[in-house]
Design an enzyme around this catalytic site. Structure first.
Site: not given
Ligand code: HPA
Ligand code: ZN
Length: 338
Positions: A16, A18, A196, A199, A277-278
């Site tokens: 996971h 991006h 996703h 969350e 994630d990011d």
């Molecule tokens: N959630 C949803 N969209 C996203 C995320 C995330 O954590 N990171 C980058 N786009």
């Molecule tokens: Zn994500």
């Protein structure tokens, strides 16, 4: 051997990530200079100072703005290579990375520029760092079904190099059901499916991802724990959850790392994994996420071995490749008894 050293040496996959979320402020400024783009920030420090988020949308607004510096195939290749170089040091052996084509096509950058650049970076990462990678095309869920179908059509020449489709961006108000037909079309084209869900969205969105999108993995999935029947279903199917601890903290999905549900997920028999994630926005790469939950939740070495195994068994690698990585984990565990 410290836990940090044990984690760094443990073979791990990231499921996971991006790639646009690995854009560090330093590279953002370099690309802005290269492409003669004005940034609304005076310095790298000012960019970092802006990374204080109270929810997902706060983050997304700044993340889409940052991606504006990505213009050429070389920019996408350099972005990917910087990420792979960084996680090579974390003991990462395999990555399944998301990209958001609509973030680029909507500002006039062709699908092929992003895809070719990322694929070049992935090939170079395998040659230089021995890290294998698969590409996942994400649809932006705040955009409509037609736009997602157009993106799938743009991907047509690349379907042999794309492993799966995903669904990201603003979750609340954009349930998986909105994309059921697009996911059906993706399945007909031989693509795996992830989304996703859970969350910020309710457990119902996780049910929809399972029942309407027929996903192979759930990205995040935290809020599944609110629904006992859903937990039972996820455990029975050994559905992989790609959990992102530092992201959850930064986006206020959890109040405190000590309250993170990862350990509870393992105790409930869920097939959880640890991911970043990011990482440029959330304060840590893969091993930082592992260390943060290990320290805050008191994870044991057997927990860490389980999580490492889950990261490969939940991947889209071929069974023989998965078996090779699991054997490497077993050998590492045996060589490093607690
Ligand atoms: N959630 C949803 N969209 C996203 C995320 C995330 O954590 N990171 C980058 N786009
Ligand atoms: Zn994500």
């Amino acid at each position: 051997m410290s836990l940090a050293e044990f984690i760094a040496g443990l073979p791990k996959a990231e499921l996971h990530l991006h790639i646009e979320g690995s854009l560090e402020p330093e590279l953002m400024f370099e690309l802005a200079r290269r492409n003669r783009i004005a940034l609304p920030f005076a310095s790298v420090e000012a960019v970092r100072a802006a990374y204080a988020f109270s929810n997902l949308q706060d983050f997304l607004d700044i993340y889409y703005q940052g991606a504006g510096v990505l213009q050429t195939e070389d920019d996408f290749r350099d972005l990917a290579l910087a990420y792979f170089r960084r996680v090579a040091a974390d003991g990462c052996r395999h990555v399944e990375l998301f990209f958001d084509p609509q973030t680029h096509t909507d500002r006039g950058i062709p699908f092929a520029v992003a895809a070719d650049g990322l694929l070049a970076g992935m090939a170079q990462a395998e040659a230089s760092f021995g890290i294998t990678a698969k590409l996942i095309l994400c649809f932006l869920r705040h955009l409509d079904e037609d736009a997602a179908f157009a993106t799938l059509r743009a991907a047509e020449p690349y379907l042999d190099r794309i492993a799966a489709v995903g669904l990201d961006s603003s979750e609340l108000g954009h349930p998986p059901a909105k994309f059921a037909r697009v996911y059906q079309a993706a399945a007909e084209r031989g693509l795996k499916r992830v989304a996703h869900a859970g969350e910020e969205g309710p457990p119902d969105y996780v049910w929809e991802a399972l029942d309407l999108l027929h996903v192979d993995r759930i990205d995040h999935g935290n809020r599944s724990l609110e629904d006992a029947a859903l937990v039972k279903r996820l455990a029975a199917e050994a559905m992989t959850l790609t959990v992102c601890p530092l992201s959850n903290l930064k986006l206020c999905v959890v109040s405190d790392m000590a309250a993170h549900p990862l350990k509870r997920m393992l105790d409930l028999g869920l097939h959880a994994t640890i991911n970043s994630d990011d990482p440029a926005y959330f304060g840590g790469y893969l091993a930082d996420n592992w260390l943060a939950v290990t320290q805050s939740l008191g994870l044991t070495r057997p927990d860490l071995i389980t999580l490492a195994r889950n990261s490969f068994s939940g991947s889209f690698l071929a069974p023989a490749e998965i078996a090779r990585h699991l054997a490497a984990i077993d050998a590492y565990a045996e060589a490093h008894p607690a």
